[in-house]
Design a protein around this motif. Structure first.
Motif, PDB file in Angstrom:
ATOM      1  N   GLU A 180      -5.423  -7.288  11.335  1.00 17.62           N
ATOM      2  CA  GLU A 180      -6.376  -7.512  10.408  1.00 17.62           C
ATOM      3  C   GLU A 180      -6.566  -6.878   9.169  1.00 17.62           C
ATOM      4  O   GLU A 180      -6.266  -5.684   9.322  1.00 17.62           O
ATOM      5  CB  GLU A 180      -7.620  -7.412  11.113  1.00 17.62           C
ATOM      6  N   PHE A 205       0.714  -1.075   0.067  1.00 12.59           N
ATOM      7  CA  PHE A 205       0.112  -0.135   0.125  1.00 12.59           C
ATOM      8  C   PHE A 205       0.789   1.393   0.076  1.00 12.59           C
ATOM      9  O   PHE A 205       2.065   1.123   0.326  1.00 12.59           O
ATOM     10  CB  PHE A 205      -0.847   0.108   1.240  1.00 12.59           C
ATOM     11  N   VAL A 244      -8.754  -5.004   6.358  1.00  9.49           N
ATOM     12  CA  VAL A 244     -10.230  -4.590   6.384  1.00  9.49           C
ATOM     13  C   VAL A 244     -10.347  -4.550   4.846  1.00  9.49           C
ATOM     14  O   VAL A 244      -9.609  -3.900   4.065  1.00  9.49           O
ATOM     15  CB  VAL A 244     -10.063  -3.346   7.017  1.00  9.49           C
ATOM     16  N   LYS A 297       2.564  -3.715   9.349  1.00  9.15           N
ATOM     17  CA  LYS A 297       3.183  -2.344   8.865  1.00  9.15           C
ATOM     18  C   LYS A 297       4.612  -2.379   9.662  1.00  9.15           C
ATOM     19  O   LYS A 297       4.747  -2.723  10.604  1.00  9.15           O
ATOM     20  CB  LYS A 297       2.364  -1.286   9.679  1.00  9.15           C
ATOM     21  N   ASP A 340      -3.592   4.114  11.880  1.00 10.86           N
ATOM     22  CA  ASP A 340      -2.656   5.274  12.063  1.00 10.86           C
ATOM     23  C   ASP A 340      -3.107   6.127  13.361  1.00 10.86           C
ATOM     24  O   ASP A 340      -3.013   7.135  13.231  1.00 10.86           O
ATOM     25  CB  ASP A 340      -2.890   6.219  11.022  1.00 10.86           C
ATOM     26  N   ASN A 354      -7.288   7.893   6.639  1.00 14.60           N
ATOM     27  CA  ASN A 354      -7.023   6.868   8.035  1.00 14.60           C
ATOM     28  C   ASN A 354      -8.385   6.300   8.438  1.00 14.60           C
ATOM     29  O   ASN A 354      -8.434   5.813   9.463  1.00 14.60           O
ATOM     30  CB  ASN A 354      -6.550   7.788   8.930  1.00 14.60           C
ATOM     31  N   HIS A 372       2.556   7.784   3.524  1.00 11.49           N
ATOM     32  CA  HIS A 372       3.332   8.694   3.743  1.00 11.49           C
ATOM     33  C   HIS A 372       4.351   8.982   4.461  1.00 11.49           C
ATOM     34  O   HIS A 372       5.427   9.642   4.855  1.00 11.49           O
ATOM     35  CB  HIS A 372       2.629  10.097   3.769  1.00 11.49           C
ATOM     36  N   SER A 373       4.181   8.010   5.894  1.00  6.15           N
ATOM     37  CA  SER A 373       5.146   8.273   6.947  1.00  6.15           C
ATOM     38  C   SER A 373       6.384   7.541   6.654  1.00  6.15           C
ATOM     39  O   SER A 373       7.486   7.516   7.665  1.00  6.15           O
ATOM     40  CB  SER A 373       4.348   7.367   8.144  1.00  6.15           C
TER      41      SER A 373
HETATM   42  N1  LIG Z   1      -5.371  -3.012   8.449  1.00  7.13           N
HETATM   43  C1  LIG Z   1      -5.694  -2.461   7.017  1.00  7.13           C
HETATM   44  N2  LIG Z   1      -6.563  -3.126   6.224  1.00  7.13           N
HETATM   45  C2  LIG Z   1      -6.688  -2.467   5.072  1.00  7.13           C
HETATM   46  N3  LIG Z   1      -5.720  -1.584   4.425  1.00  7.13           N
HETATM   47  C3  LIG Z   1      -4.938  -0.953   5.199  1.00  7.13           C
HETATM   48  C4  LIG Z   1      -4.714  -1.203   6.560  1.00  7.13           C
HETATM   49  N4  LIG Z   1      -3.743  -0.735   7.100  1.00  7.13           N
HETATM   50  C5  LIG Z   1      -3.311   0.151   6.057  1.00  7.13           C
HETATM   51  N5  LIG Z   1      -4.105  -0.051   5.170  1.00  7.13           N
HETATM   52  C6  LIG Z   1      -3.940   0.814   3.743  1.00  7.13           C
HETATM   53  O1  LIG Z   1      -2.659   1.156   3.651  1.00  7.13           O
HETATM   54  C7  LIG Z   1      -2.410   2.738   3.504  1.00  7.13           C
HETATM   55  C8  LIG Z   1      -1.350   3.178   4.227  1.00  7.13           C
HETATM   56  O2  LIG Z   1      -1.511   2.706   5.674  1.00  7.13           O
HETATM   57  P1  LIG Z   1      -1.114   3.827   6.821  1.00  7.13           P
HETATM   58  O3  LIG Z   1      -2.257   4.858   6.850  1.00  7.13           O
HETATM   59  O4  LIG Z   1      -1.202   2.884   8.222  1.00  7.13           O
HETATM   60  O5  LIG Z   1       0.130   4.254   6.367  1.00  7.13           O
HETATM   61  P2  LIG Z   1       1.037   5.288   7.097  1.00  7.13           P
HETATM   62  O6  LIG Z   1       2.554   5.319   6.189  1.00  7.13           O
HETATM   63  O7  LIG Z   1       1.237   5.717   8.387  1.00  7.13           O
HETATM   64  O8  LIG Z   1       0.581   6.704   6.097  1.00  7.13           O
HETATM   65  P3  LIG Z   1       0.163   7.807   6.698  1.00  7.13           P
HETATM   66  O9  LIG Z   1       0.972   8.088   7.993  1.00  7.13           O
HETATM   67  O10 LIG Z   1       0.485   8.988   5.823  1.00  7.13           O
HETATM   68  O11 LIG Z   1      -1.251   8.071   7.205  1.00  7.13           O
HETATM   69  C9  LIG Z   1      -3.715   2.966   4.082  1.00  7.13           C
HETATM   70  O12 LIG Z   1      -4.317   4.258   3.541  1.00  7.13           O
HETATM   71  C10 LIG Z   1      -4.981   1.984   3.632  1.00  7.13           C
HETATM   72  O13 LIG Z   1      -5.077   2.189   2.322  1.00  7.13           O
END
Ligand SMILES: Nc1ncnc2c1ncn2[C@@H]1O[C@H](COP(=O)(O)OP(=O)(O)OP(=O)(O)O)[C@@H](O)[C@H]1O
Ligand SMILES: [Mg+2]
Length: 286
Positions: free
Chosen positions: A78, A9, A80, A30, A182, A169, A12-13
């Motif tokens: 999980e 996926f 989603v 993650k 997040d 999020n 941005h982090s």
């Molecule tokens: N448990 C999950 N089930 C389904 N899709 C998920 C799940 N966790 C994350 N995603 C997908 O992955 C993307 C990125 O996840 P997440 O927001 O945790 O990443 P991030 O790098 O922390 O992004 P940011 O800090 O920019 O919000 C989400 O926008 C979503 O589309």
């Protein structure tokens, strides 16, 4: 553990967010993007594990640890099946939007909040530190910082909150449940910070800054914003609460400034500060 990588996926982090499959079971991993980010991701994992807001869910955690290869922290959760609210809002009906905003609003811990005597000190501390790095050369940023320095944050409620409630999020599952991902500890935990984050999307269109304008999306964001604002105005001292939330939003937008790298984000910041200041001025004149 052996499993297959299905897809990656976008986030941005700097973390890697991977859809994986172990036999018939899907899960999302993650993985921290660096050793220094380990601590922050661990906090996110702990917050997600303890999550207890009503009416909304967060993906269940299955596993966590440090990768044997490079000691990066990860957790498995999980998967989603569904879509981020940022991707679907354009096709939702007004009734569906109303139902989602209702659920989100009812999940906020407004009644379980308390006043922290240190609130103004904590906010002003943040603003002082920000003014050292946000660059005083830009006229608009300077104006925003001065406005923030004059505001009294003493009455900002302290409560449990999600911490990063952007539309990206918020996942809506195929069976119409709301999942928050997040989860982050903010410098101050407050349901008002969650509402400010929501308005960052509903009023300022943060999650869409890289997208071409879409009339459907803009209309639905406007409907959502109006529903949310009406709910806030109906609270006790609703006008004051809304003003406080817009000051928090101003602070949020300024906090992005030191990290802004691309043209769209710079444009977002300029436009947003201008819009928030005029909204605040209108509210203060009433
Ligand atoms: N448990 C999950 N089930 C389904 N899709 C998920 C799940 N966790 C994350 N995603 C997908 O992955 C993307 C990125 O996840 P997440 O927001 O945790 O990443 P991030 O790098 O922390 O992004 P940011 O800090 O920019 O919000 C989400 O926008 C979503 O589309
Ligand atoms: Mg995210």
């Amino acid at each position: 553990m052996k499993f297959d990588l299905v897809k990656e996926f976008n986030g941005h982090s700097g973390c890697k967010v991977l859809l994986c499959r172990d036999a018939d079971k899907f899960f999302v991993r993650k993985l921290s993007g660096s050793l220094t980010y380990n601590k922050r991701l661990r906090k996110q994992f702990i917050k997600q594990k303890k999550f207890t807001l009503p009416f909304v869910k967060t993906p269940e955690i299955y596993n966590y640890g440090y990768s044997a290869k490079n000691e990066l922290f990860f957790f498995d959760m999980e998967f989603v099946r569904g879509k981020a609210l940022s991707d679907t809002i354009g096709i939702l009906t007004a009734t569906q939007i109303e139902a989602f905003i209702d659920l989100l609003f009812n999940s906020l811990q407004i009644k379980k909040s308390n006043v922290n005597k240190e609130a103004n000190f904590i906010f002003q501390n943040k603003i002082t530190r920000l003014s050292r790095i946000a660059g005083n050369k830009n006229r608009l940023i300077k104006q925003a910082l001065n406005k923030l320095k004059r505001f009294d944050f003493s009455n900002i409620d302290q409560s449990d909150c999600c911490g990063d409630l952007t539309l990206e999020n918020i996942l809506i599952s195929d069976d119409n449940k709301i999942y928050l991902i997040d989860l982050l500890d903010s410098f101050y935990n407050s349901w008002m910070i969650d509402v400010a984050k929501l308005l960052q999307d509903l009023d300022l269109h943060w999650s869409y800054r890289h997208c071409p304008p879409d009339i459907n999306v803009n209309l639905k964001l406007l409907i959502s914003k109006n529903i949310l604002i009406q709910k806030i105005l109906k609270l006790e001292n609703g006008n004051t609460v809304l003003l406080q939330i817009y000051y928090i939003l101003l602070l949020n937008v300024l906090r992005i400034a030191p990290y802004a790298k691309d043209k769209n984000t710079h444009a977002f910041i300029e436009k947003s500060i201008d819009k928030i200041i005029s909204t605040i001025n209108t509210m203060e004149q009433k």
